[in-house]
Design a protein around this motif. Sequence first.
Motif, PDB file in Angstrom:
ATOM      1  N   ALA A 160       0.835  -1.212   0.000  1.00  0.00           N
ATOM      2  CA  ALA A 160       0.000   0.000   0.000  1.00  0.00           C
ATOM      3  C   ALA A 160       0.868   1.259   0.000  1.00  0.00           C
ATOM      4  O   ALA A 160       0.561   2.240  -0.674  1.00  0.00           O
ATOM      5  N   ALA A 161       1.960   1.253   0.746  1.00  0.00           N
ATOM      6  CA  ALA A 161       2.858   2.412   0.783  1.00  0.00           C
ATOM      7  C   ALA A 161       3.558   2.593  -0.556  1.00  0.00           C
ATOM      8  O   ALA A 161       3.714   3.716  -1.034  1.00  0.00           O
ATOM      9  N   ARG A 162       3.949   1.493  -1.183  1.00  0.00           N
ATOM     10  CA  ARG A 162       4.571   1.590  -2.509  1.00  0.00           C
ATOM     11  C   ARG A 162       3.600   2.211  -3.508  1.00  0.00           C
ATOM     12  O   ARG A 162       3.970   3.084  -4.288  1.00  0.00           O
ATOM     13  N   ALA A 163       2.356   1.770  -3.483  1.00  0.00           N
ATOM     14  CA  ALA A 163       1.342   2.323  -4.388  1.00  0.00           C
ATOM     15  C   ALA A 163       1.113   3.806  -4.082  1.00  0.00           C
ATOM     16  O   ALA A 163       0.965   4.620  -4.994  1.00  0.00           O
ATOM     17  N   PHE A 164       1.077   4.162  -2.805  1.00  0.00           N
ATOM     18  CA  PHE A 164       0.875   5.548  -2.381  1.00  0.00           C
ATOM     19  C   PHE A 164       1.959   6.455  -2.971  1.00  0.00           C
ATOM     20  O   PHE A 164       1.681   7.580  -3.394  1.00  0.00           O
ATOM     21  N   LEU A 165       3.190   5.960  -3.030  1.00  0.00           N
ATOM     22  CA  LEU A 165       4.311   6.757  -3.531  1.00  0.00           C
ATOM     23  C   LEU A 165       4.349   6.857  -5.051  1.00  0.00           C
ATOM     24  O   LEU A 165       5.229   7.525  -5.592  1.00  0.00           O
ATOM     25  N   THR A 166       3.403   6.243  -5.736  1.00  0.00           N
ATOM     26  CA  THR A 166       3.317   6.394  -7.193  1.00  0.00           C
ATOM     27  C   THR A 166       2.218   7.365  -7.599  1.00  0.00           C
ATOM     28  O   THR A 166       2.114   7.722  -8.766  1.00  0.00           O
ATOM     29  N   ARG A 167       1.402   7.782  -6.629  1.00  0.00           N
ATOM     30  CA  ARG A 167       0.334   8.743  -6.938  1.00  0.00           C
ATOM     31  C   ARG A 167       0.943  10.082  -7.334  1.00  0.00           C
ATOM     32  O   ARG A 167       2.004  10.450  -6.848  1.00  0.00           O
ATOM     33  N   PRO A 168       0.287  10.853  -8.192  1.00  0.00           N
ATOM     34  CA  PRO A 168       0.849  12.144  -8.629  1.00  0.00           C
ATOM     35  C   PRO A 168       0.639  13.253  -7.590  1.00  0.00           C
ATOM     36  O   PRO A 168       0.033  14.284  -7.860  1.00  0.00           O
ATOM     37  N   ASP A 169       1.158  13.021  -6.386  1.00  0.00           N
ATOM     38  CA  ASP A 169       1.020  13.970  -5.281  1.00  0.00           C
ATOM     39  C   ASP A 169       2.316  14.742  -5.074  1.00  0.00           C
ATOM     40  O   ASP A 169       3.356  14.396  -5.616  1.00  0.00           O
ATOM     41  N   THR A 170       2.241  15.753  -4.241  1.00  0.00           N
ATOM     42  CA  THR A 170       3.435  16.487  -3.835  1.00  0.00           C
ATOM     43  C   THR A 170       3.841  16.022  -2.441  1.00  0.00           C
ATOM     44  O   THR A 170       3.091  15.336  -1.746  1.00  0.00           O
ATOM     45  N   ALA A 171       5.019  16.431  -2.043  1.00  0.00           N
ATOM     46  CA  ALA A 171       5.539  16.085  -0.723  1.00  0.00           C
ATOM     47  C   ALA A 171       6.192  17.315  -0.124  1.00  0.00           C
ATOM     48  O   ALA A 171       6.566  18.250  -0.836  1.00  0.00           O
ATOM     49  N   ALA A 172       6.356  17.295   1.169  1.00  0.00           N
ATOM     50  CA  ALA A 172       7.139  18.319   1.858  1.00  0.00           C
ATOM     51  C   ALA A 172       8.578  17.825   1.893  1.00  0.00           C
ATOM     52  O   ALA A 172       8.850  16.701   2.330  1.00  0.00           O
ATOM     53  N   PHE A 173       9.495  18.654   1.397  1.00  0.00           N
ATOM     54  CA  PHE A 173      10.907  18.305   1.331  1.00  0.00           C
ATOM     55  C   PHE A 173      11.642  19.157   2.351  1.00  0.00           C
ATOM     56  O   PHE A 173      11.606  20.390   2.282  1.00  0.00           O
ATOM     57  N   THR A 174      12.301  18.502   3.298  1.00  0.00           N
ATOM     58  CA  THR A 174      13.014  19.209   4.351  1.00  0.00           C
ATOM     59  C   THR A 174      14.517  19.072   4.144  1.00  0.00           C
ATOM     60  O   THR A 174      15.036  17.958   4.045  1.00  0.00           O
TER      61      THR A 174
END
Length: 134
Positions: free
Chosen positions: A11-25
């Motif tokens: 599920a986490a692998r699939a989540f990381l393929t969605r066309p979303d943004t992330a917060a980069f620190t």
Amino acid sequence: MSRATAELTPAARAFLTRPDTAAFTTLRPDGTPHVTPVRFTYDTAAGLARVTTRAGARKARNVAAGGPAAPVALCQADGLRWVTLEGRAVVTDDPERLAEAVRRYGVRYRMPPPVPPDLVVVEITVARVLSLNL
């Protein structure tokens, strides 16, 4: 496959393929955190996250100032579900590595990234994965 990648659930692998943004620190030279939204890709086989950006962008300058392995974190969230990728980063303008980053971005986001004249890629070797509800 890296140890960090092995920690990802399907599920986490699939989540990381969605066309979303992330917060980069990243860390500024004075040690304070700099957080900015980014689009990124994650190569699970290599345990490598990639962020394309301008060489002059604060995030790229922070990573470059942090030495050969600057500590960074990416966190993609959706409500109460999130995945954080922590690791060490480097900045490169190597044409092959840049081309791979641009290719992967196009696959994930279904469009090419912006391509300014000073395009670089921040490559993050993921050492730790944290997640919730995935």
